[in-house]
Design an enzyme around this catalytic site. Structure first.
Site, mmCIF file in Angstrom:
data_model
loop_
_atom_site.group_PDB
_atom_site.id
_atom_site.type_symbol
_atom_site.label_atom_id
_atom_site.label_comp_id
_atom_site.label_asym_id
_atom_site.label_seq_id
_atom_site.Cartn_x
_atom_site.Cartn_y
_atom_site.Cartn_z
ATOM 1 C CE LYS A 1 -3.535 2.310 2.817
ATOM 2 N NZ LYS A 1 -2.929 3.637 2.954
ATOM 3 N N GLY B 1 -8.167 9.848 8.757
ATOM 4 C CA GLY B 1 -8.564 9.989 10.159
ATOM 5 C C GLY B 1 -9.573 11.084 10.427
ATOM 6 C CB ALA C 1 -8.112 8.122 3.830
ATOM 7 N N GLY C 2 -10.976 8.626 5.137
ATOM 8 C CA GLY C 2 -12.056 9.598 5.249
ATOM 9 C C GLY C 2 -13.351 9.041 5.803
ATOM 10 C CG ASN D 1 -6.337 1.986 11.173
ATOM 11 O OD1 ASN D 1 -6.878 1.309 12.042
ATOM 12 N ND2 ASN D 1 -5.094 2.354 11.271
ATOM 13 C CB THR D 2 -9.197 6.470 12.163
ATOM 14 O OG1 THR D 2 -7.819 6.559 11.829
ATOM 15 C CG2 THR D 2 -9.458 7.294 13.416
#
Lengths: 73, 258
Positions: free
Chosen positions: B100, B161, B187-188, B209-210
């Site tokens: 990645k 994040g 992301a986002g 992830n977050t």
């Protein structure tokens, strides 16, 4: 002789190989990469490469992280 | 039908279209349970120095490699050169050629340095890597990444994040129309509806992830994300009705009591 391992100075005996260093540190060679003075070693080189005074060794593995986190080695 | 609807990525097939991270969990046990609940088959990991003082339990004890493909990332790299070095180190650690790819351009927004990203993609593809680049939602960059040999493009929905969701669905649609390789929103995402929206747009997958690790109950959120990705995908395949300004009755007028 003195080695720099993951940023810290560490004494090493003459004739120490990469495999020997990993054994001393109790690190299983299966899940690490080793960079010696900026060059990435192949796993099969670990038993053959003899460390010298002043060598800089980076021992790398997978850590928790998704994306974007800083702290690059 | 879902059993045949596989994500084809880098020459492999996956049942799950959700890719999850390993960062920011309170502990490895929670992470392991969240991974399980997410149904994901790919998990991202960072490439870092071994902790020599051994106060930390190894992450790898908590990831069953028979079930999960480890996807090393180049998080924290700000130049193409660094990202390439981390990708090579990751390959030596994991004995897999997947990466990645992140080349970060700015530490406040964590937006990608797309110039460095395209350059690093080109080098790593030549070295045989399956390159999954984290990019912005720019169709021109997406096409350059495809031309450079990327296995997918992974546009951000919003900053890493941030939890702001898919800020520009029209840009994501432009990318979907422009490239033939898989498009994975990276992301986002903040909550389940964001993941569903990405999938309803026609994206091939979502990476997060977050949104999971930072939720009050990460295991429950992982379950929600699994359902959201599946629901969004099914809705995309089913084909939604067009949006209209006025009502259209769904019950027949015929047969009403005069």
């Amino acid at each position: 002789m003195d080695l720099r391992v993951n940023g810290k100075v560490r004494a090493g005996r003459e004739g120490l190989t990469v495999t020997g260093l990993l054994e001393d540190l109790q690190i299983h060679p299966q899940r690490v990469a080793v960079q010696l003075n900026g060059a990435i070693l192949k796993r099969e080189q670990f038993p053959e490469v003899v460390l010298k005074d002043g060598d800089t060794v980076e021992i790398i593995t997978f850590m928790a992280g998704g994306m974007g986190e800083g702290g690059a080695a | 039908m879902m059993s045949q609807d596989l994500l084809r990525l880098g020459g492999r097939e996956f049942r799950s279209r959700l890719i999850v991270g390993t960062g920011k969990y309170a502990d490895h046990g929670t992470m392991q349970r969240a991974h399980e609940a997410s149904g994901a088959e790919i998990v991202t990991v960072a490439v870092r120095r071994v902790n020599l003082d051994r106060t930390q339990d190894s992450l790898l004890n908590y990831i069953d490699e028979a079930r999960f493909l480890l996807l090393p990332n180049t998080a924290g790299c700000y130049t193409a050169e660094d990202a390439i070095r981390y990708a090579r180190l990751g390959r030596e650690v994991g004995l897999s050629n997947w990466v990645k790819l992140e080349v970060i351009g700015d530490d406040k927004t964590l937006f990608p340095d797309t110039e460095g990203l395209v350059a690093a993609t080109r080098v790593l593809v030549k070295e045989g890597f399956v390159v999954l680049p984290y990019t912005n939602d720019d169709v021109v960059v997406a096409k350059k990444l495809e031309d450079a040999g990327a296995a997918a493009v992974m546009p951000l929905g919003a900053p890493i994040g941030s939890g702001l969701g898919i800020r520009n669905p029209y840009n994501i649609r432009l990318i979907l129309e422009a490239v033939r390789i898989p498009v994975i929103v990276d992301a986002g995402v903040g909550t389940a509806s964001d993941a569903a929206i990405a999938m309803e747009l026609g994206c091939d997958g979502v990476l997060m992830n977050t949104a999971i690790a930072g939720a009050k109950d990460p295991v429950l959120m992982a379950t929600a994300m699994r359902h959201a990705v599946e629901a969004g995908r099914l809705a995309y395949l089913a084909g939604r009705i067009p949006k209209k300004l006025y009502a259209t009755a769904s019950s027949p007028l015929e047969g009403m009591i005069g």
